[in-house]
Design an enzyme around this catalytic site. Structure first.
Site, PDB file in Angstrom:
ATOM      1  N   ARG A  46       0.854  -1.198   0.000  1.00 50.71           N
ATOM      2  CA  ARG A  46       0.000   0.000   0.000  1.00 50.71           C
ATOM      3  C   ARG A  46       0.884   1.240   0.000  1.00 50.71           C
ATOM      4  NH1 ARG A  46      -1.383   1.701   4.605  1.00 50.71           N
ATOM      5  NH2 ARG A  46      -2.178  -0.260   5.442  1.00 50.71           N
ATOM      6  N   TYR A  98     -16.861  17.316 -15.128  1.00 47.00           N
ATOM      7  CA  TYR A  98     -17.129  15.882 -15.275  1.00 47.00           C
ATOM      8  C   TYR A  98     -18.146  15.450 -14.199  1.00 47.00           C
ATOM      9  CZ  TYR A  98     -16.342  10.843 -15.105  1.00 47.00           C
ATOM     10  OH  TYR A  98     -16.520   9.486 -15.099  1.00 47.00           O
ATOM     11  N   ASP A 170      -7.591  18.909 -14.128  1.00 50.48           N
ATOM     12  CA  ASP A 170      -7.915  17.582 -14.646  1.00 50.48           C
ATOM     13  C   ASP A 170      -7.486  17.570 -16.119  1.00 50.48           C
ATOM     14  OD1 ASP A 170      -9.123  15.337 -15.787  1.00 50.48           O
ATOM     15  OD2 ASP A 170     -10.922  15.469 -14.528  1.00 50.48           O
ATOM     16  N   LYS A 195      -8.477   6.546 -19.399  1.00 52.93           N
ATOM     17  CA  LYS A 195      -8.788   7.051 -20.735  1.00 52.93           C
ATOM     18  C   LYS A 195      -7.539   6.968 -21.620  1.00 52.93           C
ATOM     19  CE  LYS A 195     -12.589   7.820 -18.475  1.00 52.93           C
ATOM     20  NZ  LYS A 195     -12.928   9.090 -17.849  1.00 52.93           N
TER      21      LYS A 195
END
Ligand SMILES: *Cc1c(COP(=O)(O)O)cnc(C)c1O
Length: 380
Positions: A46, A98, A170, A195
């Protein structure tokens, strides 16, 4: 190193044990210590994993940043940024944000005591008018989805510096191939690596990049404390995707330009939204801050009729009707009934999301097939 060399080499080294040229998938949770605290930089996956770390270094280099952090999704990356803030802090963002970001901000973080103001960030004076002593962050997305509006990153940075705000961008739609917000003075770049970075529609992942040591340290603390990391296999897949990012983006942009012009001249099309057009309202800013215009296009079918748009998106054969974007394959979507269906019709239309709006993610297929497909769908 130039961009196309960085995509393939930045942050990567042959495996010292075997010489393997590809970054190994370190599918491990823990790392053996010789004596307590005597380890080789990794203790628990982690906190850090060598495959993830290679990707984080590569992404930092692509954005001309110092620090990269990867997460289990784009939303998990945005969630980590929101956790930099304290109760009562305010964020200013764009009004065609978004949908997932809007939901996270208004449905979760507003409940936890943050405040969000949404405005048209295409107008810097509208942003500055909302700044008060509680404002701590500007959250920018450009180009926007699905209206392809362009926000002037430098103008936002000027406001941010004046009022001591954290400026986040973003950069999912543009990718560092087209636009590098840190070079323009932004503090944090965020990606849905799902994406274009992954690029093959096979991984959900998010990323943050920053050159600010203090912010990056706080983000690492949040990444490790909240734990929304991505796994080593997914890190490997995105590293592999990025090796062709420059080639894919070049073709996405080339195909995007051809399709935008094809649609503009098509008798069944009323309006096309693409920042590469000289008559796009923010074309000059797009030209200033982007190296090309990418493969995202929205358009309105003739007659502005709901049924017609549904017919078009249901008749495609090379394009696929699906959510998401940025993969090698061309996709189309109908915002009014899909991604933006939860927004009331009146609100939607205020922002230009009319019933006949269709969004395209133009892929890297042969352009003649894409044109022929849209032509037959538009005539259906
Ligand atoms: C998809 C997307 C996100 C969310 O990313 P996920 O990987 O789906 O969590 C955020 N911003 C933009 C612009 C996106 O397209």
């Amino acid at each position: 190193m130039k961009f196309g060399t960085k995509t393939i080499h930045a942050g990567l080294h042959p495996d010292p044990e075997t010489g393997a040229i590809m970054t190994p998938i370190y599918q491990t949770t823990t790392y053996v210590q010789a004596r307590p605290g005597d380890h080789r930089g990794y203790e628990y996956s982690r906190t850090g994993n060598p495959t993830r770390h290679a990707l984080e270094s590569n992404l930092a280099a692509l954005e001309n940043g110092k620090h990269g952090l990867c997460f289990g999704s784009g939303m998990a990356a945005i969630d980590a940024v929101a956790k930099l803030l304290n109760q009562g802090d305010e964020v200013i963002s764009t009004n065609d944000l978004y949908g997932g970001t809007y939901r996270l901000f208004t449905k979760i973080y507003e409940r936890l005591g943050l405040k969000f103001q949404f405005t048209s960030m295409a107008d810097p004076s509208a942003v500055e008018a909302l700044v008060n002593e509680k404002t701590k962050m500007l959250w920018i997305e450009t180009p926007t989805n699905p209206m392809m509006n362009i926000i002037d990153i430098q103008a936002m940075v000027t406001i941010g510096k004046k009022h001591d705000l954290i400026v986040c961008v973003d950069n999912t739609f543009a990718t560092p191939y087209l636009q590098r917000p840190l070079d323009l003075g932004a503090d944090i770049v965020m990606h849905s690596a799902t994406k274009y970075l992954g690029g093959h529609s096979d991984v959900v992942m998010g990323a943050l990049i920053s050159s600010n040591d203090e912010l990056a340290e706080r983000l690492y603390f949040i990444q490790n404390s909240s734990g929304a990391i991505c796994g080593p296999m997914d890190s490997f897949l995105v590293l592999r995707g990025i090796k062709t990012l420059h080639l894919r983006m070049q073709r996405h942009s080339e195909n995007g330009r051809t399709i935008a012009e094809f649609l503009k001249n098509h008798p069944e099309v009323e309006k096309v939204y693409w920042p590469g057009f000289e008559d796009h309202p923010n074309h000059q800013i797009a030209k200033k801050q982007m190296d090309d215009f990418g493969g995202m296009i929205s358009f309105v079918a003739k007659g502005n009729d709901y049924e017609k748009a549904i017919r078009v998106v249901s008749s495609v054969r090379v394009f696929s009707l699906a959510e998401s974007l940025g993969g090698v394959e061309s996709l189309c979507g109908h915002p009014a009934s899909m991604t933006h269906a939860s927004i009331p019709k009146e609100e939607r239309e205020k922002n230009g999301i009319v019933d006949a709006l269709i969004r395209l993610s133009v892929g890297i297929e042969d352009i003649e097939d894409l044109k022929a497909d849209l032509d037959q769908a538009l005539k259906s």
